[in-house]
Design a protein around this motif. Structure first.
Motif, PDB file in Angstrom:
ATOM      1  N   UNK A  19       6.069   9.224 -12.423  1.00 23.07           N
ATOM      2  CA  UNK A  19       6.373  10.623 -13.155  1.00 23.07           C
ATOM      3  C   UNK A  19       6.373  10.662 -14.680  1.00 23.07           C
ATOM      4  N   UNK A  20       7.000   9.546 -15.060  1.00 23.86           N
ATOM      5  CA  UNK A  20       6.979   9.751 -16.652  1.00 23.86           C
ATOM      6  C   UNK A  20       5.792   9.767 -17.123  1.00 23.86           C
ATOM      7  N   UNK A  21       4.941   8.522 -16.824  1.00 26.53           N
ATOM      8  CA  UNK A  21       3.619   8.386 -17.149  1.00 26.53           C
ATOM      9  C   UNK A  21       2.713   9.596 -17.072  1.00 26.53           C
ATOM     10  N   UNK A  22       2.712  10.301 -15.947  1.00 26.85           N
ATOM     11  CA  UNK A  22       2.122  11.225 -15.634  1.00 26.85           C
ATOM     12  C   UNK A  22       2.380  12.473 -16.458  1.00 26.85           C
ATOM     13  N   UNK A  23       3.881  12.767 -16.814  1.00 27.59           N
ATOM     14  CA  UNK A  23       4.260  13.683 -17.590  1.00 27.59           C
ATOM     15  C   UNK A  23       3.634  13.468 -19.090  1.00 27.59           C
ATOM     16  N   UNK A  24       3.619  12.305 -19.505  1.00 20.93           N
ATOM     17  CA  UNK A  24       3.172  11.847 -20.790  1.00 20.93           C
ATOM     18  C   UNK A  24       1.834  12.287 -20.879  1.00 20.93           C
ATOM     19  N   UNK A  25       0.820  12.032 -20.017  1.00 21.99           N
ATOM     20  CA  UNK A  25      -0.467  12.129 -19.949  1.00 21.99           C
ATOM     21  C   UNK A  25      -0.606  13.658 -20.082  1.00 21.99           C
ATOM     22  N   UNK A  26       0.092  14.330 -18.928  1.00 23.70           N
ATOM     23  CA  UNK A  26      -0.219  15.692 -18.980  1.00 23.70           C
ATOM     24  C   UNK A  26       0.046  16.417 -20.207  1.00 23.70           C
ATOM     25  N   UNK A  27       0.869  16.060 -20.858  1.00 19.84           N
ATOM     26  CA  UNK A  27       1.411  16.659 -22.184  1.00 19.84           C
ATOM     27  C   UNK A  27       0.339  16.437 -23.123  1.00 19.84           C
ATOM     28  N   UNK A  28      -0.554  15.620 -23.060  1.00 16.75           N
ATOM     29  CA  UNK A  28      -1.740  15.363 -24.032  1.00 16.75           C
ATOM     30  C   UNK A  28      -2.768  16.382 -23.641  1.00 16.75           C
ATOM     31  N   UNK A  75       0.790  -1.178   0.029  1.00 17.86           N
ATOM     32  CA  UNK A  75       0.102   0.123  -0.131  1.00 17.86           C
ATOM     33  C   UNK A  75       0.840   1.098  -0.045  1.00 17.86           C
ATOM     34  N   UNK A  76       1.971   1.222   0.835  1.00 22.02           N
ATOM     35  CA  UNK A  76       2.897   2.399   0.744  1.00 22.02           C
ATOM     36  C   UNK A  76       3.194   2.609  -0.818  1.00 22.02           C
ATOM     37  N   UNK A  77       3.916   1.592  -1.256  1.00 19.72           N
ATOM     38  CA  UNK A  77       4.543   1.750  -2.634  1.00 19.72           C
ATOM     39  C   UNK A  77       3.319   2.144  -3.709  1.00 19.72           C
ATOM     40  N   UNK A  78       2.163   1.651  -3.535  1.00 19.41           N
ATOM     41  CA  UNK A  78       1.216   2.064  -4.570  1.00 19.41           C
ATOM     42  C   UNK A  78       0.734   3.450  -4.083  1.00 19.41           C
ATOM     43  N   UNK A  79       0.835   4.049  -3.029  1.00 18.86           N
ATOM     44  CA  UNK A  79       0.281   5.257  -2.807  1.00 18.86           C
ATOM     45  C   UNK A  79       1.485   6.446  -3.229  1.00 18.86           C
ATOM     46  N   UNK A  80       2.525   5.782  -2.934  1.00 14.47           N
ATOM     47  CA  UNK A  80       3.916   6.972  -3.339  1.00 14.47           C
ATOM     48  C   UNK A  80       3.893   6.998  -4.842  1.00 14.47           C
ATOM     49  N   UNK A 100      10.622   1.472  -4.799  1.00 12.01           N
ATOM     50  CA  UNK A 100      10.055   3.071  -4.560  1.00 12.01           C
ATOM     51  C   UNK A 100      10.519   3.821  -5.415  1.00 12.01           C
ATOM     52  N   UNK A 101      11.909   3.814  -5.858  1.00  7.62           N
ATOM     53  CA  UNK A 101      12.564   4.689  -6.950  1.00  7.62           C
ATOM     54  C   UNK A 101      12.052   4.338  -8.317  1.00  7.62           C
ATOM     55  N   UNK A 102      11.996   3.094  -8.700  1.00  2.35           N
ATOM     56  CA  UNK A 102      11.382   2.482  -9.596  1.00  2.35           C
ATOM     57  C   UNK A 102       9.815   3.069 -10.235  1.00  2.35           C
ATOM     58  N   UNK A 103       9.170   2.801  -9.102  1.00  2.87           N
ATOM     59  CA  UNK A 103       7.619   3.158  -9.402  1.00  2.87           C
ATOM     60  C   UNK A 103       7.355   4.721  -9.233  1.00  2.87           C
ATOM     61  N   UNK A 140      14.884   8.679 -17.984  1.00 10.64           N
ATOM     62  CA  UNK A 140      13.964   7.509 -17.300  1.00 10.64           C
ATOM     63  C   UNK A 140      14.044   6.459 -17.753  1.00 10.64           C
ATOM     64  N   UNK A 141      14.132   6.063 -19.219  1.00 10.68           N
ATOM     65  CA  UNK A 141      14.137   4.784 -19.734  1.00 10.68           C
ATOM     66  C   UNK A 141      15.197   3.922 -19.233  1.00 10.68           C
ATOM     67  N   UNK A 142      16.317   4.326 -18.922  1.00  8.71           N
ATOM     68  CA  UNK A 142      17.391   3.688 -18.162  1.00  8.71           C
ATOM     69  C   UNK A 142      17.213   3.246 -17.025  1.00  8.71           C
ATOM     70  N   UNK A 143      16.622   4.110 -16.290  1.00  7.68           N
ATOM     71  CA  UNK A 143      16.265   4.041 -14.821  1.00  7.68           C
ATOM     72  C   UNK A 143      15.292   2.730 -14.709  1.00  7.68           C
ATOM     73  N   UNK A 144      14.296   2.965 -15.545  1.00  5.53           N
ATOM     74  CA  UNK A 144      13.121   1.743 -15.561  1.00  5.53           C
ATOM     75  C   UNK A 144      13.728   0.557 -15.934  1.00  5.53           C
TER      76      UNK A 144
END
Length: 425
Positions: A141-150, A7-12, A133-136, A258-262
């Motif tokens: 952040x990446x997915x949010x930025x992608x959606x936000x850009x649309x 739950x902590x990881x999902x919320x984060x 946590x860092x991965x998620x 971001x891709x390298x991190x993921x």
């Protein structure tokens, strides 16, 4: 992972998803969409950072005395109010106050979440917990930025109200998720007080006497100053002015990071957790030194524009590899250094160091990257090599269990702690 950790990881991750909707567009929103000007946008960004610097020094003690859950709840609600208010801000005072609320809330979330992860893990599982946590968070952040850009439309303030509203909702979702978490430890005020009979008057004094933690904070400042503090300031300015990189290529470089991190996060995890933490951090310094050499070639070399572009993108990719190695290393080390009852204060102190580096980094690197191209590369190449030196020196102060917990068959005892740290602290 147990139910509490999940739950902590999902919320984060969901809160990071919400932040991704607004972070890339904050400057444009204030300066252009609300037509408040570049100077006001700079003040708003400064208010965001300054609010974090104000609240973090007191956050740790509150976490240790009252527990991370109520602190996280308050921070999430504060951030939600700040985000929603910022979406409707059409004047300088309201934008500044809203940004301060948002900055304070998001800053407090990090040590609170880190302390919850510590309480729900053991030294043996902590490395993977922080890596997850860092991965998620990066994925969110990446997915949010992608959606936000649309969604975003620079000519429609209503689209930004939508973005900030989504961010506010995600903070409320985080609060709703973590309120269901059952932590394995009930805090009390006594837990925040050392029990060796010579308790210092404040937690800060105890932390400053802990030489290994002080060295780790110095190392952390250099890490964040030489990497994160340059991403959107000095390095991007250097890329545009010295290497002829376009704005679209800057976006590709950030996407490569971001891709390298993921991709690399779990690929390097087994390698990292089986080795001494100090050696891993030292290796990151060397990797980032190579990254700065690639950046130097991009802007100062005499190759083609295609080669310069490839070298510049490689710089961001190499930074991402180093970040993937640091995420399961540094945060667990902070927790394992903390004496019983001071985990929140140690996490908050390290978060404060990070904020200071992120504030100083752009101020120093921005002008250098734009105008002093050769000195800029040399300076941060030396900083990266300094990371390696500082990491090796830190390793001499760590116990074998702190430096390499994977090899331990018993629980980690924090250096200087008066008694063994409980598994759930």
């Amino acid at each position: 992972m147990g139910a509490a950790m999940r739950r902590i990881q999902v919320g984060s991750a969901l809160s990071a998803f919400g932040v991704g909707f607004t972070v890339p567009f904050l400057y444009v929103y204030v300066a252009q969409v609300r037509d408040l000007g570049a100077s006001t946008a700079g003040i708003v960004l400064a208010a965001f950072a300054m609010a974090a610097l104000i609240v973090l020094p007191v956050t740790g003690r509150v976490i240790d005395r009252r527990g991370p859950l109520p602190v996280l709840m308050g921070a999430a609600l504060t951030a939600a109010v700040g985000a929603l208010a910022l979406g409707f801000s059409d004047s300088e005072p309201t934008a500044i106050v809203s940004a301060a609320l948002l900055g304070a809330g998001t800053a407090v979330m990090q040590p609170a979440l880190a302390t919850m992860i510590v309480w729900c893990s053991t030294p043996a599982t902590r490395t993977r917990a922080f890596a997850m946590q860092f991965f998620l968070q990066n994925l969110g952040l990446g997915i949010g930025g992608l959606f936000g850009g649309q969604i975003v439309d620079e000519h429609d303030p209503g689209s930004f109200i939508t973005l900030f509203s989504i961010e506010a909702v995600m903070f409320l979702v985080l609060a709703a998720i973590v309120v269901t978490v059952r932590l394995p430890h009930a805090p009390s005020i006594q837990d925040a007080v050392p029990t060796d009979g010579a308790a210092p008057k404040s937690g800060l004094r105890a932390l400053l006497r802990h030489k290994a933690m002080v060295q780790l904070c110095v190392l952390g400042f250099v890490l964040f100053f030489a990497c994160y503090g340059q991403f959107e300031s000095g390095l991007s300015a250097y890329g545009v002015e010295a290497a002829g990189i376009s704005a679209s290529t800057l976006g590709i470089a950030l996407a490569a990071n971001t891709a390298v991190i993921v991709v690399a996060q779990f690929a390097v995890l087994k390698f990292v957790e089986r080795r001494k933490r100090s050696r891993v951090i030292a290796a990151v310094g060397l990797i980032w030194a190579v990254a700065w050499l690639a950046a130097g070639y991009a802007g100062l070399g005499h190759g083609s524009q295609a080669m310069a572009t490839a070298a510049f993108i490689s710089t961001y990719a190499l930074f991402g590899l180093g970040e993937a190695m640091l995420s399961p290393t540094v945060a667990p080390l902070v927790a394992d250094l903390a004496p019983a009852g001071m985990v929140g204060q140690y996490n908050s102190a390290f978060a404060l160091v990070k904020q200071l580096a992120l504030a100083v980094g752009p101020a120093v690197g921005g002008p250098m990257g734009a105008a002093l191209h050769g000195p800029y590369i040399v300076t941060f190449l030396l900083f990266s090599l300094g990371i390696t030196v500082l990491a090796v020196r830190l390793g001499r102060r760590l116990t074998p269990l702190q430096d390499q917990p994977y090899a331990a068959k018993s629980r980690v005892v924090a250096q200087g702690a008066p008694e063994p740290v409980p598994a759930n602290s």
